[in-house]
Design an enzyme around this catalytic site. Structure first.
Site, short mmCIF file in Angstrom:
data_model
loop_
_atom_site.label_atom_id
_atom_site.label_comp_id
_atom_site.label_asym_id
_atom_site.label_seq_id
_atom_site.Cartn_x
_atom_site.Cartn_y
_atom_site.Cartn_z
N ASP A 8 0.88 -1.15 0.00
CA ASP A 8 0.00 0.00 0.00
C ASP A 8 0.93 1.22 0.00
OD1 ASP A 8 -2.34 1.64 0.46
OD2 ASP A 8 -1.62 1.83 2.53
N ASP A 10 -0.12 5.05 0.80
CA ASP A 10 -0.38 6.05 1.84
C ASP A 10 -0.32 5.42 3.23
OD1 ASP A 10 -0.97 8.04 -0.14
OD2 ASP A 10 -3.00 7.24 -0.32
N GLY A 45 -7.46 3.52 3.31
CA GLY A 45 -7.63 2.54 2.24
C GLY A 45 -8.89 2.70 1.41
N ARG A 48 -11.84 7.96 -2.45
CA ARG A 48 -12.18 9.36 -2.15
C ARG A 48 -13.69 9.53 -1.96
NH1 ARG A 48 -10.02 13.22 -6.67
NH2 ARG A 48 -8.19 11.88 -6.30
N SER A 115 -5.36 5.10 -4.34
CA SER A 115 -5.23 6.53 -4.67
C SER A 115 -5.05 6.79 -6.15
CB SER A 115 -4.05 7.13 -3.92
OG SER A 115 -3.85 8.47 -4.35
N ASN A 117 -3.81 9.54 -6.97
CA ASN A 117 -2.61 10.39 -6.95
C ASN A 117 -1.32 9.57 -6.84
OD1 ASN A 117 -3.74 13.20 -6.88
ND2 ASN A 117 -4.75 12.39 -5.05
N ASP A 169 -1.54 -0.59 6.07
CA ASP A 169 -1.79 0.11 7.34
C ASP A 169 -3.30 0.25 7.60
OD1 ASP A 169 -2.22 2.07 5.30
OD2 ASP A 169 -2.13 3.61 6.86
C1 BG6 Z 1 -5.85 5.52 -0.06
C2 BG6 Z 1 -5.95 6.28 1.23
O1 BG6 Z 1 -4.54 5.12 -0.26
O2 BG6 Z 1 -6.26 6.34 -1.15
C3 BG6 Z 1 -7.35 6.83 1.41
O3 BG6 Z 1 -5.63 5.41 2.32
C4 BG6 Z 1 -7.73 7.67 0.20
O4 BG6 Z 1 -7.40 7.59 2.60
C5 BG6 Z 1 -7.59 6.83 -1.07
O5 BG6 Z 1 -9.06 8.16 0.32
C6 BG6 Z 1 -7.93 7.62 -2.33
O6 BG6 Z 1 -6.96 8.61 -2.53
P1 BG6 Z 1 -7.02 9.75 -3.60
O7 BG6 Z 1 -5.60 10.29 -3.61
O8 BG6 Z 1 -7.39 9.14 -4.92
O9 BG6 Z 1 -8.02 10.74 -3.14
MG MG Z 2 -2.76 3.14 3.58
#
Ligand code: BG6
Ligand code: MG
Length: 210
Positions: A8, A10, A45, A48, A115, A117, A169
Site C-alpha cells: 500500500d 499512503d 484505504g 475518495r 489513490s 494520486n 496500514d
Molecule cells: C488511499 C488512502 O490510499 O487512497 C485513502 O488510504 C484515500 O485515505 C484513497 O481516500 C484515495 O486517494 P485519492 O488520492 O485518490 O483521493
Molecule cells: Mg494506507
C-alpha cells in the site's frame, strides 16, 4: 513461498495518510462538518468518494451529487497542495533500504493503492521507476476492502495471489488481502488488527518474514 510483495502507498511507503487527514479536516471545518482522527481511521484505504460519504454522516444537511463533487475537488486540491511540498526526503532511510534489500533477494515489488494520486506521489518521492508494477485508483472499479487493486498488482507481476505478501496500514486493506487469498502484513494502524496474518511495528521487519 513468497515471490512478490504488494505495498500500500499512503501510510506504508510514505506518510501521506497524515496529509489526507489534514486536507479532509480543512474541507470539513470549512463546511462546519464535525471530523476528527477517530473518524479518519475509517477512511484508511477507502476511495475518495467512499471517504466523503463517511465524513458526511456527521453533516446536518443533505448534499447533492454536484455538491459532493465540489467537496471532493476541494479536498483533492488541498491534498495536492500538501503533496507539492514532498521530496525524496519524505521516504525514510529504513523504507528505502528495506525495499532495496527485498529487491536484492529477488522479490518482485509492486504498489497496490486506491489513490488516483499514486503516480504523482511516487514521482515526488523519486520512486516512480522503482517498482515492478503499479496498481492504483486509476485502474480499478472497486476500492478496498474489495481485492481488485491487489489482484491487478499480482497480475502485473505475473504471480499467483498466494505467492504474494500485501503490506497494509488499513483494516480495509487487510480485509482486501484476505478476500483475495494473499498473505498479509499489518503495519501502523493495522499492526494490531486481528485479521492481519503478520503484525509488524517497523518496516524493516518485513525482511524477517521473507
Ligand atoms: C488511499 C488512502 O490510499 O487512497 C485513502 O488510504 C484515500 O485515505 C484513497 O481516500 C484515495 O486517494 P485519492 O488520492 O485518490 O483521493
Ligand atoms: Mg494506507
Amino acid at each position: 513461498e513468497i515471490k512478490g510483495i504488494i505495498f500500500d502507498l499512503d501510510g506504508v511507503i510514505c506518510s501521506t495518510d497524515e496529509y489526507h487527514y489534514q486536507a479532509w479536516k480543512k474541507m470539513a471545518d470549512h463546511d462546519g462538518i464535525y471530523f476528527d482522527r477517530k473518524i479518519n481511521e475509517r477512511l484508511r484505504g477507502v476511495s475518495r468518494a467512499a471517504s466523503l460519504e463517511i465524513i458526511l454522516e456527521k453533516a446536518d444537511k443533505q448534499y447533492s451529487d454536484e455538491e459532493k463533487l465540489a467537496l471532493m475537488t476541494k479536498k483533492n486540491d488541498l491534498y495536492k497542495e500538501l503533496l507539492s511540498a514532498m521530496t525524496e526526503a519524505d521516504v525514510s532511510k529504513e523504507v528505502l533500504d528495506t525495499l532495496k534489500e527485498l529487491r536484492a533477494k529477488g522479490l518482485k515489488l509492486a504498489i497496490g493503492s486506491s489513490s488516483q494520486n499514486t503516480k504523482l506521489i511516487l514521482s515526488r518521492i523519486g520512486l516512480l521507476d522503482f517498482f515492478d508494477g503499479i496498481s492504483d485508483g486509476t485502474i480499478i472499479s472497486q476500492s478496498k476492502p474489495n481485492p481488485e487493486v491487489f489482484i491487478k498488482a499480482a497480475g502485473i507481476l505475473q504471480l499467483k495471489n498466494e505467492n504474494c505478501f500485501v503490506v497494509e496500514d488499513a483494516e480495509a486493506g487487510i480485509d482486501a488481502a484476505v478476500a483475495g487469498g494473499f498473505h498479509s502484513i499489518g503495519i501502523g494502524s493495522a499492526s494490531s488488527y486481528e485479521k492481519a496474518e503478520h503484525k509488524i511495528n517497523s518496516f524493516r521487519e518485513i525482511i524477517n518474514l521473507v
